[in-house]
Design a protein around this motif. Structure first.
Motif, PDB file in Angstrom:
ATOM      1  N   SER A 329      -5.303  24.010  21.424  1.00 46.70           N
ATOM      2  CA  SER A 329      -4.860  25.441  21.963  1.00 46.70           C
ATOM      3  C   SER A 329      -5.761  26.521  22.317  1.00 46.70           C
ATOM      4  O   SER A 329      -5.394  27.507  22.749  1.00 46.70           O
ATOM      5  N   ARG A 330      -6.818  26.308  21.785  1.00 44.98           N
ATOM      6  CA  ARG A 330      -7.928  27.153  22.076  1.00 44.98           C
ATOM      7  C   ARG A 330      -9.202  26.554  22.045  1.00 44.98           C
ATOM      8  O   ARG A 330      -9.242  25.311  21.816  1.00 44.98           O
ATOM      9  N   ALA A 331     -10.288  27.237  22.195  1.00 42.62           N
ATOM     10  CA  ALA A 331     -11.678  26.762  22.404  1.00 42.62           C
ATOM     11  C   ALA A 331     -11.768  26.085  21.091  1.00 42.62           C
ATOM     12  O   ALA A 331     -11.503  26.684  19.852  1.00 42.62           O
ATOM     13  N   ARG A 332     -12.318  25.007  20.896  1.00 41.82           N
ATOM     14  CA  ARG A 332     -12.759  24.206  19.911  1.00 41.82           C
ATOM     15  C   ARG A 332     -14.080  24.905  19.092  1.00 41.82           C
ATOM     16  O   ARG A 332     -14.903  25.277  19.615  1.00 41.82           O
ATOM     17  N   GLN A 333     -13.599  24.981  17.701  1.00 41.35           N
ATOM     18  CA  GLN A 333     -14.472  25.775  16.948  1.00 41.35           C
ATOM     19  C   GLN A 333     -15.830  24.699  16.720  1.00 41.35           C
ATOM     20  O   GLN A 333     -15.676  23.522  16.595  1.00 41.35           O
ATOM     21  N   ARG A 334     -17.128  25.192  16.508  1.00 41.97           N
ATOM     22  CA  ARG A 334     -18.271  24.488  16.107  1.00 41.97           C
ATOM     23  C   ARG A 334     -18.747  24.798  15.028  1.00 41.97           C
ATOM     24  O   ARG A 334     -18.708  25.945  14.490  1.00 41.97           O
TER      25      ARG A 334
END
Length: 337
Positions: A329-334
């Motif tokens: 639901s949001r940009a994937r964290q890296r």
């Protein structure tokens, strides 16, 4: 020779026995030998054991309950019948076809060796609206005649078809139970089949050694034997095993390519054509005709030279639920570098 495993039907705490089926009686292997040990020794070991069995230790076949004839080291299941592929493809997307890739090499999947059922053992399927059977013949791998001591412990890789033929110890009947709706869903993810099939595979009633089938081999090395299946006494499918696209030695050779086959491996032919499963008929008929299997149905498979494998359909088993996958639901964290 027919090789089997069984328990005393009348014993309150039955211990499995392993040995030969001779006529209408079972006779244990001598000296506590096992099916696994016989397969590791190959046909030489089987003939040597048979020469030493004692007839006075035999028991009427009617007094025992047969088990699956072996505990497989692994189970590979091929899809070697062109007619089956045509029918199943129509049941999936309404288009009867055989993709070009099918002709290039035999395709198989691994199924679960821990959910093997024996003759007469009822299947307990998952919750499914499209329970199906699959009529198959399976080869059991064993050592070849004159194998070097210890050779079978590690198995064999990159066999030729000729070499693979000598590693076919015998044949049995195989019913690859299938929940078609579950199978269809999971294969849309381009993996599987998995839970649509791994709940049960029936094997039996025994292993018939390969030398018993030499009379059935046609000029091209295919087994010209009849296989048929009945549901509740009604004939649903029948075919000749010689309609396979590849011979059994070719299937074993392919399985060994850049890999390994060992004694106790089971390789299924895949479903025969002409009604070897309901899914094929659903594709050809354009409807769920005949109806999917339901609790109380009896499936009986008969293969020439082997015998009969029967099973009842039991109640569906409701498994604990699992949540659907978490969606992004949001940009994937890296991770930080």
């Amino acid at each position: 020779m027919r090789i089997a495993r069984w328990i005393d039907a009348a014993s309150p705490v039955p211990e499995p026995s392993e040995g030969f089926v001779v006529g209408d009686r079972v006779i244990p292997f001598p000296d506590g030998q096992t099916v696994a040990g016989i397969l590791a020794g190959g046909t030489d070991a089987a003939h040597a054991a048979f020469a030493r069995v004692q007839g006075d230790t035999s028991t009427p076949l009617a007094a025992v309950r047969l088990l699956a004839p072996l505990v497989p080291a692994s189970v590979r299941d091929f899809v070697a019948f062109e007619e089956h592929v045509e029918g199943i493809s129509a049941s999936v997307d309404g288009k009867s076809e055989v993709v070009p890739e099918w002709y290039e090499a035999p395709t198989f999947y691994f199924t679960n060796p821990h959910t093997i059922l024996g003759p007469g053992e009822p299947v307990a399927p998952p919750v499914t609206e499209r329970l199906d059977f699959e009529l198959e013949i399976a080869v059991v791998v064993g050592a070849s005649t004159g194998s070097a001591a210890g050779e079978s412990a590690t198995g064999w890789s990159n066999l030729t078809a000729a070499d693979a033929a000598s590693r076919i110890f015998g044949y049995t009947i195989m019913n690859d139970w299938s929940a078609r709706d579950i199978q269809s869903r999971e294969m849309k993810v381009r993996l599987g089949p998995a839970k649509g099939k791994d709940f049960a595979t029936s094997l039996g009633p025994w292993i018939v050694t390969a030398d018993e089938f030499e009379q059935y081999l046609d000029a091209d090395g295919f087994l010209a034997i009849r296989a048929e299946v009945r549901v509740n006494g009604e004939l649903v499918g029948e075919d000749l095993v010689s309609n396979m696209g590849w011979s059994f030695p070719e299937l074993v050779a392919y399985a060994s390519r850049n890999s390994r086959v060992v004694p106790g491996d089971v390789l299924g032919s895949g479903t025969v054509g002409n009604g070897g499963c309901l899914g094929e008929l659903w594709g050809r008929n354009g409807s769920l005709t005949p109806l999917p299997l339901a609790p109380g149905d009896e499936v009986v498979m008969t293969v020439e030279g082997i015998g009969e494998l029967a099973a009842m359909v039991g109640d569906h088993i409701v498994a604990p639920p699992l949540p659907a996958a978490r969606r992004r639901s949001r940009a994937r964290q890296r991770p930080d570098r």
